[in-house]
Enzyme design. Structure first.
Site, short mmCIF file in Angstrom:
data_model
loop_
_atom_site.label_atom_id
_atom_site.label_comp_id
_atom_site.label_asym_id
_atom_site.label_seq_id
_atom_site.Cartn_x
_atom_site.Cartn_y
_atom_site.Cartn_z
N GLY B 19 0.80 -1.23 0.00
CA GLY B 19 0.00 0.00 0.00
C GLY B 19 0.83 1.27 0.00
O GLY B 19 1.71 1.44 0.83
N GLY B 21 -0.29 4.40 0.55
CA GLY B 21 -1.08 5.48 1.15
C GLY B 21 -0.22 6.32 2.07
O GLY B 21 1.01 6.28 2.01
N GLU B 178 -18.56 17.37 3.90
CA GLU B 178 -17.86 18.13 2.86
C GLU B 178 -18.54 17.97 1.50
O GLU B 178 -18.69 18.94 0.76
CB GLU B 178 -16.38 17.71 2.81
CG GLU B 178 -15.63 18.33 4.00
CD GLU B 178 -14.24 17.76 4.26
OE1 GLU B 178 -13.53 18.33 5.10
OE2 GLU B 178 -13.87 16.76 3.63
#
Lengths: 439, 439
Positions: B19, B21, B178
């Protein structure tokens, strides 16, 4: 069906514009709030700045920065309507078009549908080629280029690896030259940092052109210069050579050479993006024949402008070159002429004012032909950038493109080397999907 | 198969990071040229800056500006290898992972695979919802929102039109708040200019939250403020309410209400993006249980960090919140600890330093909770923008995002309202496609 094209009736005459390209937009601007009802149809909800598609494909620009939302562009127009739809058929006898969202009557019809990739009748031999006329196509090519290297790093098979690292471009016009140069820059400055395990001596870029020269629409010196420039960017140019077929694994040339390559980029030509319904006699060479007022032969209220239109003149016996400049000038003039028709004034004939042409090969290298002067190299490159920057529609896009160019220039980098949607070859179906607009 | 993962053997110990991220990148940075061989795998060739996905979905930012090519990020690293691949299975008994491109041995394995959308076992009831965890998903949602209005303008059916103009967001965490706020801004400032024929009084935005408050991870005042702010952006917030089902045409709530809507945005939660192969006893609540050194319970050389990891502490009995901050801190510490293991030093336990949290609602409106002070409104909004801008990876991306924000702020515009790839609902197949990396 629950949908219809749904335009309010008006006492004003209705101008229907098919296509939101350079010609369609200029025409709409010229008609802005001038007493017409204007309807524009396009399959996309945005204008594509086609001259920079190749930079999207080669990870230099984000797709969104060369697309201008059509509704935004035209939001201050009164009695103006945009519809995202495809036109199935023109029915000139009834002053009507039939679209994917229903039928629409017009007083004046302007066909500004532009051009599409021309495979010269060999679609079957090249159905696996990558065309470069629309943003999704540029994104597919960008994915393919990057996926090739991700695969090359993982394959055991030497031949497979070579076919992933060979790129073949067909067509030595501006698009072909620009893609080839951009790939050359990727090879020199960007990819070797990303894929340290690969030997980039082995990445080959071939540009194949049937004519004995490059940039056929430009001066001899531009053709020669671009040939030299491409050499410096590691591009192998083969002139007087044609491609015969591409099966997704290798490219066959007419001189017997076979290039193992999984990526054939088709920049060999375009043809009018014709719509059914006009009689054969007004079609020639895939374009619609028009007179000096952009009027389609045989009709009083049907016009065609831009790439799809062919006006034969003494200077241009085969019609004008299929360039944004021509489309824009025709769009502007047609707006004036439609106003003159309304006032019963005599129409002004179209006279193409050729402001020159140019192509960029890569970093610091471009060729520019103006009427009185031809030049190349660094200054030409700045001129190229300046002209393109001011031509991109929308201030936001100018800002983002300029930011990217600065970045790319000073870092020798290409920031958008992203595989957002992996490219997967699908048999035909995909193309159809892309054609269907919202309804 | 011709492909393999193909990492050269090395005398150094090999750290495999699953990953790219926030956690994975921090870890890689911490290990840069420090005597390990590092292999990073990710299904994408880029890092996604997830906090701004909602701005891509609502036409405020281009997708490319929130994506950082992983190879670029890590290009100056020695003995570092990136592979675009999916991990099928972890085989801890053999210190090996099995991936879409073959098997790979590790000395240390770090699972930093992040999280995925959590439907709480109700996948079937919500398979037509729009998740918002990846860039292609954000682009699909952007297309859907715009297609809705293109359709709304063309439909005859009043109910159909209403269902196209209603938007339902599930989940009142930061993402839900949001998105809702951003849709509210589109309604107030952008869409009415584009679609003059529609009555925007009829565009409704619903935010559905099961808890009796918004922004549950934040202070009471942040929850209340955001509720008020959303009202001003025309969002109808329904607290203490759950969604029961969505069939693509209407949303059923548990209070009996049915909202006709073709667009349900799922922001209700995430769960660990688990990989097969670890025993059930180390999994709890969809996350991998780790000790204070991020070590997976029962293993000496398998670690998990970020959203996927759950370290139970006194302050966080259910594990840390699934936030970028936690992942980054864990990644940095784990890099240090791996170096300490190499030097036979004692490991440092993880202690989350909560720097505060924030959410933006829209133009000039945000809420910020810091340790000692909580504030909201214009200043909070600037803080939010500043923090996000400095957190985006890559200078080019910062530049482009900043240009866009300036543009959006001063023009009340959203520049990227483009339907680049029209969204077409397909049964399942698509998701699979997207999961398959290059090989």
């Amino acid at each position: 069906m629950n949908y219809s094209i749904h335009i309010p009736s008006s006492t004003k005459k209705r101008v229907v514009i098919i296509g939101g390209g350079f010609g369609g937009i200029r025409l709409a601007k010229g008609l802005k709030n001038k007493g017409f009802q204007v309807v524009m149809l396009d399959r996309h909800n945005y204008h594509t700045f086609q001259p920079l598609l190749y930079q999207v494909a080669t990870a230099g620009l984000e797709p969104d920065s060369i697309a201008g939302p059509l509704r935004k562009l035209l939001k201050h127009y009164k009695d103006f309507y945009f519809r995202m739809a495809l036109v199935n058929r023109i029915v000139p006898e009834e002053n009507m078009i039939d679209t994917t969202i229903g039928q629409l009557k017009y007083d004046y019809l302007v066909i500004a549908a532009g051009s599409k990739t021309n495979y010269f009748g060999q679609e079957k031999n090249f159905e696996k080629a990558f065309p470069l006329k629309q943003i999704p196509q540029a994104l597919d090519l960008r994915s393919q280029i990057l996926q090739n290297f991700e695969k090359a790093i993982m394959t055991h098979d030497k031949e497979e690896r070579q076919s992933l690292m060979n790129f073949v471009i067909v067509g030595g016009g501006p698009t072909g030259v620009e893609v080839a140069g951009a790939l050359g820059e990727l090879k020199m400055h960007v990819l070797p940092n990303d894929y340290k395990e690969l030997d980039f001596e082995k990445m080959s870029i071939y540009l194949i052109e049937a004519m004995p020269r490059l940039l056929n629409g430009m001066s001899d010196s531009a053709g020669e210069k671009s040939y030299d420039f491409l050499k410096r960017f590691n591009v192998t140019t083969k002139l007087g050579t044609m491609v015969k077929a591409f099966d997704g694994k290798s490219v066959q040339l007419d001189d017997g050479m076979v290039i193992p390559s999984q990526t054939l980029i088709w920049a060999a030509g375009v043809t009018g993006n014709l719509i059914d319904g006009l009689p054969d006699k007004v079609i020639a060479n895939g374009r619609i024949m028009v007179d000096e007022f952009s009027k389609v032969n045989g009709y009083d209220n049907v016009f065609a402008i831009g790439d799809i239109a062919m006006q034969q003149t003494e200077s241009y016996p085969k019609g004008h070159p299929m360039l944004a400049q021509v489309a824009m000038q025709q769009g502007s003039l047609l707006a004036k002429n439609l106003l003159r028709i309304n006032k019963d004034k005599a129409l002004i004939p179209f006279n193409y004012s050729d402001k020159g042409s140019m192509a960029t090969i890569g970093r610091n290298k471009a060729v520019v032909d103006l009427k009185s002067v031809k030049f190349s190299g660094l200054f030409a490159w700045f001129v190229w950038m300046f002209i393109h920057l001011i031509s991109i529609i929308g201030f936001r896009n100018k800002l983002v493109v300029f930011s990217n160019w600065l970045w790319n220039y000073f870092t020798y980098d290409r920031g958008t080397r992203l595989i957002i949607r992996p490219f997967v070859r699908k048999p035909k179906k995909k193309k159809q999907e892309e054609k269907v607009p919202v309804a």
